[in-house]
Design an enzyme around this catalytic site. Sequence first.
Site, short mmCIF file in Angstrom:
data_model
loop_
_atom_site.label_atom_id
_atom_site.label_comp_id
_atom_site.label_asym_id
_atom_site.label_seq_id
_atom_site.Cartn_x
_atom_site.Cartn_y
_atom_site.Cartn_z
CD1 TRP A 133 -37.90 -23.57 -72.93
CD2 TRP A 133 -37.57 -25.64 -73.69
NE1 TRP A 133 -37.27 -24.29 -71.93
CE2 TRP A 133 -37.07 -25.57 -72.37
CE3 TRP A 133 -37.45 -26.86 -74.37
CZ2 TRP A 133 -36.47 -26.65 -71.71
CZ3 TRP A 133 -36.86 -27.94 -73.71
CH2 TRP A 133 -36.39 -27.84 -72.40
CD GLU B 156 -34.37 -22.45 -66.37
OE1 GLU B 156 -34.89 -22.05 -67.42
OE2 GLU B 156 -34.98 -22.47 -65.28
CE LYS C 271 -35.84 -25.02 -62.49
NZ LYS C 271 -36.05 -23.75 -63.20
CD GLN C 272 -35.73 -28.32 -67.09
OE1 GLN C 272 -36.05 -27.37 -66.40
NE2 GLN C 272 -36.26 -28.53 -68.29
#
Length: 768
Positions: free
Chosen positions: A359, A490, A602-603
Site C-alpha cells: 500500500w 503494526e 511504529k508509525q
Amino acid sequence: MNLDYIIPNPWSILEEGFDPDQVKASESLFSIGNGAMGQRANFEEKYSGPTFQGSYIAGVYYPDKTRVGWWKNGYPEYFAKVLNAPNWIGINVSVNGEALDLHTCKKVDNFKRELNMKEGWLSRSFTATLQNDIEIEVTTKRFLSLDMDELGAINYSVKSLNSDATITYQPYLDSGITNEDTNWDDKFWDTLSVSQDNEKAFITAKTMKTGFHTCTFMASQLFINDNEVKIQPKVDKSETYISFSYAQKVNKGDTCSIHKFGGYTVDRNHQKDELIAAAKTVLDKAISAGFSNLLETQKQAWTKIWDMADITIEGDIKAQQGIRFNIFHLNQTYLGTDATLNIGPKGFTGEKYGGSTYWDTEAYCIPFYMATKDQSVARNLLTYRYKHLEKAIENAEKLGFSNGAALYPMVTMNGEECHNEWEITFEEIHRNGAIAFAIFNYYRYTGDFSYIPEMGLEVLIGIARFWHQRATFSADKNKYVILGVTGPNEYENNVNNNWYTNYIAQWCINYALDNIEKVKEGYEDDYMRIVGKTRITHTELASWKKIADNMFFPYDEERNIYLQQDGFLDKELITVADLDQSQRPINQKWSWDRILRSPYIKQADTLQGMYFFEDQFTTEELERHFDFYEPFTVHESSLSPCVHSIQAAKLDRMEQAYTFYLRTSRLDLDDYNHEVHEGLHITSMAGTWMSIVEGFGGMRVKNDTLTFEPKIPEQWEAYSFKVNFRNQILKVNVSQNETQFELEGDAELQIMVNGKTVTISPNNLVTV
C-alpha cells in the site's frame, strides 16, 4: 556501521577508505537501476569477503512456497520474491597470475567510491598491492542505461605501477546464482542454454514455476591507453557459466582497460525464441556507440529527469544530499513507462519484502510521480490496481467474502495475496482504503475524472462491498464496529475499532456512493456497463449508507481525542522519552508479546488518517492528537518520520519538522534502523519528497486550486522545487524572507498563497 562514513556532497554519494565491515551497507547505498533492472553495488572483480550479491529484473519473480509452523485456513500458498538474476557484471582480474581480491590484497589505499546522482553512474578507484607484490591502480565506472533499458556498461581499468606485467581480464556470465532470501532453498532458475557468437556470450534461463524466460548477455572490448587491441579470447564454459579470458602484457605505467556491455532481454518484452537475437541487437548498438557515447546519452537522460524532479536546498549539504539521494533512487526504481510494473519497498537494492507491491505505492509514491512526471505515470499505477481487481475479489472470496467484495493484497506481484503473517494478511485491511484514497488523490490533483468511469468506479465498488461485509453491528453500542484488525501501527495486532481503519472504511463507502452518482449523471454508457457488470442495486447502496452513517469511533471525552483503538488507554502510558534508550529499537530488543502490550506506535496511525483527511479536522484537533500520539511513537517504520514532519510543519513546529525531515531523508545514508545492508527504503523516499513539498512548502489542492503555505527551517537559506500541476509546470523558491513562483507554459495559473489568491503569468516571476 560507522554512521559518518558517507561524505556529505550535494550531488554524489561518496565513500573514502576501504572498510570490509561496510561492504554490504555500501552495496545497498551505491545500488543502480533504470526502472527495468537494477543491481547492488557488488564489485566486478572477485571478492571473497562477506558480500550480498544481487541483480534484479523488474517483473520477474518466483512463488516461494510459504513456510509457516502451523497452516491456517486462508493462508497464501506462496510469497512472491524478486529473484537474484544471472550475473552479468562479473570480471575476474589477475596480474601475473595473481587474482585481484580486495579481501586478500596485502594493502589497499586511496579507495574511493562515488555514486554520481546528477549523471547516473557508479565509480570506484583504489591502489592495491597484490600478494605477489605487484602494485596496481584500478578505476571502474558503470551504469545502467536509461536510453536502452536492457543494457548496462562497465569501463574497468588497471594500471601497473611498479613493473611490467601481464593483466588478464575474464569477463563472465553466471546463472548458477542463489537468493539470500529463500524459504526452502529452492532452485529458482533453470538454465536452458549457454552459447557464444564470436565474442558475444549468452545464457538463456527460465524461472521455475513462473516460467519467465530471460537471456543474459555480454560482449567486451580491450584497450591499451585508450587504443583498442584485438585478442582472441580463451573460452571457458559450463552448464551455467561462460567466460572469455583476455591476457595482455603491459609496460609499467601503462593502462589496460576492458569495456564490458551486458544486461537482460526478457520474454515480457520479446518472443521467447527471439531473446538471443534481441540481445545481439542491443550489443551491436552498444559496441557501435561505444562506452563514452553511451555515458554521454546517460548524462543527458538524467539531466532531463533532474530538470523536473530536483529539489534544491541552500545552506545544508546533508539535507541536500539526502533529498537528492531519495529522488535518484525513486527514478532508478520506477519510471512509469510500464503499467504492469510497480514499486517495491526495496526497489532493486535487496530482497527483503520480496520486491512486491504494498500500500506504500498508493499512500506515499503516487504524489511524487504525479508532480514530477506527467499524469500518465500516476494513471499507470492506478491502472495496475484495476487490472488486479479480479484477483482482489478472489482474495476476498478466500477469506469468506462474497458478491464482488474486493480485498487488495498486502503484498503482491500479480494481484494474488502472498503475505503470510496472519496479523497482517488477514487483519491489516486498511490497505484497501489507500487504494481508494489514491483514486481520490489522483483526481484531486490532476482534474482527470476519466479514470473513474473507465476503471476506478469498479475498484471503489469492490472496496465498498468489502467494508460493508467486514463491519459488524454492535447491539451494545448501537453502532457498526470493525473487529480484529491491525492498523498502520503494526505493534498492535487483532484490535477492535482501530480509528484509522473505521474512518477510512466510512470514507471509502461515502466516496464510492458519491462517484456512482457522478458517473450516473455524466457518463451514462459507463454507468450502464458498470451496473451490468457489478449488479449494484438501490437496496445494496442504502445498506452501505446505513453502515457509513453509523460507524463507531472510539473517543476519550477527558482528553478530547479519538483513541487509536478500543482499550488504548488501558496500556501503561510511558512515553518514548522515558523509555531506556538501551531498549531501542524495541523490534530488535523486545519479545512480540511485550511490544503488543506496550503503548508504543511504529508509525503514524490515527495521525495517518489526519494526514490523509486533513480538511476534515481543525488545526486544533490535529495539535491535540499530535501532542498525544507522537510521544508514544518510536518511528521504527521507514514510513513514520515523513508524515510526522509534514504535520509538525503544519503546526509551525519547525525544529521538530526539520528533525523528522533529516531522519526520513537520511534514513539509509545514516542507517537509523541498523538494516541498510538489507537494502534501501524506496517507498519512504517518496514520503521524504512530500515532507518538503507538502510539509515545508505547504502544498495542497483545495477547491480545485493549488495552494501553498510556505515555511522554511532556520537551518536553510532557501529551497526550491517544481511541480507539474495539470500540465502546467510551476517552480517554487522559498527563502527566509519571501517565496517566488515561476510558471512554464503559455497560460496563466491562479494559486492560493497563505490564504490569498495569486495569479501567475507564464515566464513572469511573482514574489510573495
